[in-house]
Design an enzyme around this catalytic site. Structure first.
Site, PDB file in Angstrom:
ATOM      1  N   GLN A   1     -12.947   0.749   0.550  1.00 55.63           N
ATOM      2  CA  GLN A   1     -13.234   1.828  -0.394  1.00 55.63           C
ATOM      3  C   GLN A   1     -13.852   1.295  -1.687  1.00 55.63           C
ATOM      4  O   GLN A   1     -14.778   1.905  -2.239  1.00 55.63           O
ATOM      5  CB  GLN A   1     -11.936   2.589  -0.687  1.00 55.63           C
ATOM      6  CG  GLN A   1     -11.314   3.226   0.548  1.00 55.63           C
ATOM      7  CD  GLN A   1      -9.834   3.518   0.373  1.00 55.63           C
ATOM      8  OE1 GLN A   1      -9.310   3.499  -0.745  1.00 55.63           O
ATOM      9  NE2 GLN A   1      -9.136   3.767   1.477  1.00 55.63           N
TER      10      GLN A   1
ATOM     11  N   GLY B   1      -4.533  -2.073  -0.923  1.00 50.72           N
ATOM     12  CA  GLY B   1      -3.753  -1.752  -2.112  1.00 50.72           C
ATOM     13  C   GLY B   1      -3.350  -0.287  -2.117  1.00 50.72           C
ATOM     14  O   GLY B   1      -3.815   0.505  -1.289  1.00 50.72           O
TER      15      GLY B   1
ATOM     16  N   SER C   1       0.812  -1.215   0.000  1.00 52.12           N
ATOM     17  CA  SER C   1       0.000   0.000   0.000  1.00 52.12           C
ATOM     18  C   SER C   1       0.851   1.273   0.000  1.00 52.12           C
ATOM     19  O   SER C   1       0.343   2.353  -0.283  1.00 52.12           O
ATOM     20  CB  SER C   1      -0.945   0.006   1.207  1.00 52.12           C
ATOM     21  OG  SER C   1      -1.859  -1.059   1.133  1.00 52.12           O
TER      22      SER C   1
ATOM     23  N   CYS D   1      -9.255  -2.150   4.162  1.00 50.08           N
ATOM     24  CA  CYS D   1      -8.526  -0.968   3.699  1.00 50.08           C
ATOM     25  C   CYS D   1      -9.038  -0.536   2.328  1.00 50.08           C
ATOM     26  O   CYS D   1     -10.166  -0.066   2.219  1.00 50.08           O
ATOM     27  CB  CYS D   1      -7.022  -1.222   3.706  1.00 50.08           C
ATOM     28  SG  CYS D   1      -6.062   0.314   3.651  1.00 50.08           S
TER      29      CYS D   1
ATOM     30  N   GLY E   1      -4.794   6.778   2.646  1.00 52.84           N
ATOM     31  CA  GLY E   1      -4.851   8.201   2.351  1.00 52.84           C
ATOM     32  C   GLY E   1      -6.162   8.612   1.707  1.00 52.84           C
ATOM     33  O   GLY E   1      -6.345   9.785   1.383  1.00 52.84           O
TER      34      GLY E   1
ATOM     35  N   HIS F   1      -6.536  -2.080   9.529  1.00 52.27           N
ATOM     36  CA  HIS F   1      -5.899  -3.378   9.273  1.00 52.27           C
ATOM     37  C   HIS F   1      -6.031  -4.283  10.497  1.00 52.27           C
ATOM     38  O   HIS F   1      -5.217  -4.228  11.412  1.00 52.27           O
ATOM     39  CB  HIS F   1      -4.421  -3.183   8.922  1.00 52.27           C
ATOM     40  CG  HIS F   1      -4.196  -2.776   7.508  1.00 52.27           C
ATOM     41  ND1 HIS F   1      -4.138  -3.682   6.470  1.00 52.27           N
ATOM     42  CD2 HIS F   1      -4.047  -1.548   6.947  1.00 52.27           C
ATOM     43  CE1 HIS F   1      -3.945  -3.038   5.329  1.00 52.27           C
ATOM     44  NE2 HIS F   1      -3.895  -1.740   5.591  1.00 52.27           N
TER      45      HIS F   1
ATOM     46  N   GLY G   1      -2.612   3.718  -3.659  1.00 55.05           N
ATOM     47  CA  GLY G   1      -3.139   4.759  -4.524  1.00 55.05           C
ATOM     48  C   GLY G   1      -4.625   5.034  -4.365  1.00 55.05           C
ATOM     49  O   GLY G   1      -5.242   4.723  -3.343  1.00 55.05           O
TER      50      GLY G   1
ATOM     51  N   GLU H   1      -5.395  -7.387  10.743  1.00 54.85           N
ATOM     52  CA  GLU H   1      -4.427  -8.484  10.802  1.00 54.85           C
ATOM     53  C   GLU H   1      -3.263  -8.195  11.745  1.00 54.85           C
ATOM     54  O   GLU H   1      -2.434  -9.075  12.015  1.00 54.85           O
ATOM     55  CB  GLU H   1      -3.903  -8.813   9.402  1.00 54.85           C
ATOM     56  CG  GLU H   1      -2.923  -7.821   8.823  1.00 54.85           C
ATOM     57  CD  GLU H   1      -3.590  -6.607   8.217  1.00 54.85           C
ATOM     58  OE1 GLU H   1      -2.858  -5.703   7.750  1.00 54.85           O
ATOM     59  OE2 GLU H   1      -4.837  -6.541   8.181  1.00 54.85           O
TER      60      GLU H   1
ATOM     61  N   ASN I   1      -3.233   2.272   7.378  1.00 61.29           N
ATOM     62  CA  ASN I   1      -2.415   2.833   6.306  1.00 61.29           C
ATOM     63  C   ASN I   1      -3.324   3.194   5.142  1.00 61.29           C
ATOM     64  O   ASN I   1      -3.568   2.380   4.255  1.00 61.29           O
ATOM     65  CB  ASN I   1      -1.348   1.831   5.856  1.00 61.29           C
ATOM     66  CG  ASN I   1      -0.581   2.327   4.639  1.00 61.29           C
ATOM     67  OD1 ASN I   1      -0.634   3.513   4.304  1.00 61.29           O
ATOM     68  ND2 ASN I   1       0.125   1.434   3.974  1.00 61.29           N
TER      69      ASN I   1
END
Length: 351
Positions: free
Chosen positions: A249, A218, A45, A245, A288, A328, A220, A330, A286
């Site tokens: 989206q 993933g 990511s 994550c 953005g 996350h 971007g 995990e 993590n």
């Protein structure tokens, strides 16, 4: 060996380079985790980003390859305040960067840069190792593409389908850059995993006769994952769908919701979130980009909310059997507050 870190707004910082001579660019982002730097550097990511660690000492336990979250470092470069060059018992981070042809800079005022990012937002940056030419580093930063315009997912996704046998529910996984520990958390619960490339069409996903569909994390902008969005849109309601994550989206976009780029994102292993029953747990994060809560259609229920800024951290639609989280669970690197909470829930619903 000197190094220069240039920012697109014209500022630059001179520090000490580590790794190999050369240059790299990316979106400059910060992570607040105090350990787990190798997990972060090898998280797909972070592809397309320069990773700055807010904790002042990085590398003190060396390179722990057993905790890699993929086969290689995906971050474009590493920015630290102080680098430990002689850890006990393991390869030093500086030696690893040199062996792998990577770029890093130390001796940097990371507090100053973090405050700047928090106030102004993420910024494009250029890193030159082996030179103290700050002006050239600024030019490099300004030449870097906006992360929203980059197709980063094909570079981190698997190229061919694979099968990891298990005795439990069969799960078709869309790999947008999946972390090793997500696979481990699923497989430890006996999931029979069929892992597919990012652009696999719905009929191929259904070819393995799955009990559920899982969408991974993933890099971007999630809008770049057009095939994954289409797959979820086509399969929603046909079988249970789960996402972590970027998977969160993708599911939001597939249902007609909207995402937006955050000012500086959530990155670290100490992020507080509130569950719908009022419990507060600490999570690893993590990302953005975020799903806009008000854009989700009727039937979706927000399950997790960020305690710091109120942003959406998870939602579900029981009618469609769709369950997603932005963080996350995990727990690698990070706390274990949500590992059993999410994956056990998933397996119970599929059993």
């Amino acid at each position: 060996m000197k190094a220069a870190l240039g920012l697109e707004d014209g500022r630059f910082i001179i520090g000490d380079g580590f790794g190999v001579d050369g240059e790299t660019t990316g979106e400059l982002v910060f992570s607040t985790q105090m350990s787990g730097y190798m997990e972060a550097l090898t998280d797909p990511s972070y592809h397309g980003q320069l990773l700055l660690f807010t904790y002042p000492l990085i590398g003190n336990y060396g390179v722990d390859k057993e905790n890699f979250q993929s086969s290689r470092v995906w971050s474009s470069g590493c920015v630290v305040h102080e680098l430990c060059t002689q850890p006990a018992g393991r390869t030093a981070l500086s030696q690893f960067f040199e062996e792998e042809g990577l770029h890093g800079i130390s001796g940097v005022d990371t507090r100053y840069l973090t405050i700047s990012i928090r106030e102004q937002g993420t910024i494009r940056a250029g890193l030159i190792v082996g030179s103290d030419d700050g002006e050239e580093a600024v030019k490099l930063a300004r030449s870097a593409p906006d992360i929203r315009n980059q197709a980063l997912i094909p570079g981190v996704s698997c190229k061919e389908p694979s099968h990891l046998p298990g005795s439990g529910p069969r799960v078709a996984v869309i790999d947008l850059g999946i972390k090793h520990n997500i696979v481990k958390s699923l497989h430890d619960r006996s999931a029979d995993l069929y892992i597919f490339p990012h652009d696999t069409p719905p009929d191929e996903l259904m070819g393995c006769k799955p009990d559920a569909l899982f969408i991974s994390n993933g890099p971007g902008d999630p809008l770049q994952a057009k095939e994954a969005i289409s797959a979820v849109k086509n399969l929603a309601g046909e079988l249970p769908i789960y996402g972590i994550c970027m998977g969160n989206q993708i599911c939001g976009l597939a249902l007609g919701g909207k995402t937006e780029k955050m000012k500086f994102g959530h990155r670290g292993a100490n992020q507080p979130i509130r569950y719908k029953d009022g419990r507060v747990v600490i999570s690893s994060q993590n990302h953005g980009f975020v799903v806009l809560e008000d854009s989700l259609p009727e039937g979706c229920e927000v399950t997790f909310t960020n305690c710091n800024d109120g942003s959406l951290e998870g939602f579900e639609d029981e009618y469609l059997n769709l369950y997603c989280v932005q963080f996350h669970p995990e727990a690698h690197a990070g706390p274990h507050d949500t590992e059993k909470m999410y994956f056990d829930m998933m397996m119970r619903r599929l059993s």
